[in-house]
Design a protein around this motif. Structure first.
Motif, PDB file in Angstrom:
ATOM      1  N   ALA A 245       0.755  -1.267  -0.153  1.00 32.85           N
ATOM      2  CA  ALA A 245      -0.005   0.080   0.036  1.00 32.85           C
ATOM      3  C   ALA A 245       0.736   1.230  -0.036  1.00 32.85           C
ATOM      4  O   ALA A 245       0.268   2.398  -0.151  1.00 32.85           O
ATOM      5  N   THR A 246       2.168   1.078   0.191  1.00 33.08           N
ATOM      6  CA  THR A 246       2.993   2.390   0.399  1.00 33.08           C
ATOM      7  C   THR A 246       4.174   2.466  -0.449  1.00 33.08           C
ATOM      8  O   THR A 246       5.234   2.982  -0.353  1.00 33.08           O
ATOM      9  N   GLY A 247       3.679   2.055  -1.879  1.00 27.10           N
ATOM     10  CA  GLY A 247       4.873   2.102  -3.125  1.00 27.10           C
ATOM     11  C   GLY A 247       5.418   0.549  -3.299  1.00 27.10           C
ATOM     12  O   GLY A 247       6.341   0.477  -2.727  1.00 27.10           O
ATOM     13  N   ALA A 248       4.536  -0.193  -3.509  1.00 28.54           N
ATOM     14  CA  ALA A 248       4.887  -1.605  -3.746  1.00 28.54           C
ATOM     15  C   ALA A 248       5.947  -1.955  -4.491  1.00 28.54           C
ATOM     16  O   ALA A 248       6.985  -2.661  -4.167  1.00 28.54           O
ATOM     17  N   LEU A 249       6.354  -1.282  -5.799  1.00 26.22           N
ATOM     18  CA  LEU A 249       7.438  -1.606  -6.510  1.00 26.22           C
ATOM     19  C   LEU A 249       8.759  -1.255  -6.060  1.00 26.22           C
ATOM     20  O   LEU A 249       9.800  -2.082  -5.872  1.00 26.22           O
ATOM     21  N   ARG A 250       8.792   0.125  -5.283  1.00 27.71           N
ATOM     22  CA  ARG A 250      10.128   0.517  -4.716  1.00 27.71           C
ATOM     23  C   ARG A 250      10.380  -0.319  -3.442  1.00 27.71           C
ATOM     24  O   ARG A 250      11.249  -1.001  -3.077  1.00 27.71           O
ATOM     25  N   ASN A 251       9.110  -0.828  -2.693  1.00 31.48           N
ATOM     26  CA  ASN A 251       9.334  -1.476  -1.331  1.00 31.48           C
ATOM     27  C   ASN A 251       9.924  -2.878  -1.604  1.00 31.48           C
ATOM     28  O   ASN A 251      10.488  -3.513  -1.142  1.00 31.48           O
ATOM     29  N   LEU A 252       9.387  -3.578  -2.824  1.00 34.91           N
ATOM     30  CA  LEU A 252       9.566  -4.811  -3.132  1.00 34.91           C
ATOM     31  C   LEU A 252      11.020  -5.048  -3.712  1.00 34.91           C
ATOM     32  O   LEU A 252      11.911  -6.006  -3.599  1.00 34.91           O
ATOM     33  N   ASN A 253      11.380  -3.833  -4.420  1.00 35.19           N
ATOM     34  CA  ASN A 253      12.927  -3.962  -4.887  1.00 35.19           C
ATOM     35  C   ASN A 253      13.904  -3.765  -3.779  1.00 35.19           C
ATOM     36  O   ASN A 253      14.961  -4.234  -3.958  1.00 35.19           O
ATOM     37  N   HIS A 254      13.496  -2.890  -2.819  1.00 32.55           N
ATOM     38  CA  HIS A 254      14.432  -3.000  -1.584  1.00 32.55           C
ATOM     39  C   HIS A 254      14.280  -4.377  -0.959  1.00 32.55           C
ATOM     40  O   HIS A 254      15.632  -4.589  -0.644  1.00 32.55           O
TER      41      HIS A 254
END
Length: 301
Positions: A245-254
């Protein structure tokens, strides 16, 4: 027709109750943010604790791999633990072969196949955890998840208020977690995980428990072990929800690709890990588990 168990009925009742409580908290948080006191509090404590200047920046590749492995092992620890708790007629039993130079006077312990799967998953999780702890301190990543200042408390309350009001904290997890994340990760790594291990050892049927009998009574271990599992499940549910919910693509990349951008690399690694977990979940039937367990002992129905 089979009647639903009391545990299932309680869980079904808990869902609407939890939703009602969550809705009430959201409304209260949004109202509090509109007050002068709430706005002053958020201005004084934005929700992020200050890190030392020497703190590392970014998520290293080893941490991304450790995260994925922990998710995998934890899934099957919870699954097998639930089966141990709820199964009344195990599909099979496993018993260690008393062969080799080391022989004991007592007969080998006979345990259910579900408990064997639980202990095996636990062992792999602990081995992975030891590697994680070593690398965490060697690389200095520990400063990102260990509270170092008392201001972590009001900042965590601020972050919680922002989450509950559905106005997410402005953050960059690549550089620094918000205070609530820091406390949550600290609780998982340094409180919940050790508690799960210690109470699990105390309840172990393999003779290890006798070493902890004076330090941790068996009734205390049983009272702690299951709630710790519930904590892991609840943490995972909230964690996954907020990641998406808080920026899926960026969080999953992290978390999965050890990179800070909006590409789809982390998503595809995450998707592949989900497919792998689903396949292993489906394949982990008694017939397959019996075949694997027979490599480490004798299996009987």
């Amino acid at each position: 027709m089979t009647r639903p168990s009391k545990t299932l009925i309680r869980l079904l009742w808990a869902i609407p109750l939890a939703l009602a409580i969550l809705l009430a908290l959201v409304l209260a948080a949004r109202a509090l943010r509109e007050t002068a006191a709430g706005q002053n509090f958020l201005a004084a404590y934005p929700g992020t604790a200050t890190l030392p200047e020497t703190a590392p920046v970014g998520i290293p590749a080893w941490l991304a791999w450790q995260h994925g492995l922990n998710v995998f092992f934890l899934l099957f620890i919870v699954r097998s633990g639930w089966q141990v708790r709820t199964s009344t007629r195990p599909a099979a039993y496993w018993q260690r072969n008393n062969t080799g130079r080391i022989r004991t006077k007592r007969a080998p312990t006979r345990i259910s196949l579900n408990l064997w799967a639980h202990l095996t998953s636990d062992t792999l999780w602990v081995i992975n955890g030891v590697v994680f702890y070593v690398l965490l301190f060697v690389t200095g990543q520990w400063v990102r998840i260990v509270p170092l200042d008392y201001e972590i408390i009001p900042n965590a309350l601020s972050a919680a208020l922002q989450y509950l009001s559905l106005n997410w904290p402005v953050e960059d997890g690549w550089v620094n977690y918000n205070a609530l994340q820091t406390l949550s990760y600290f609780a998982v790594v340094f409180i919940a995980a050790p508690l799960a291990l210690i109470t699990g050892l105390r309840m172990s049927p393999a003779g290890i428990s006798s070493r902890f009998s004076k330090l941790v009574p068996i009734t205390v271990a049983r009272a702690i072990h299951f709630p710790v599992m519930i904590f892991f499940v609840a943490f995972t549910a909230v964690h996954v929800t907020l990641v998406l919910a808080t920026g899926a693509l960026r969080n999953l990349n992290h978390m999965y690709a050890a990179r800070s951008d909006d590409s789809w690399v982390g998503f595809w690694i995450f998707a592949a890990s989900l497919v792998l977990m689903i396949i292993v979940w489906v394949v982990s039937r008694p017939l397959v588990l019996r075949s694997i367990a027979s490599l480490t002992g004798s299996v009987s129905r």
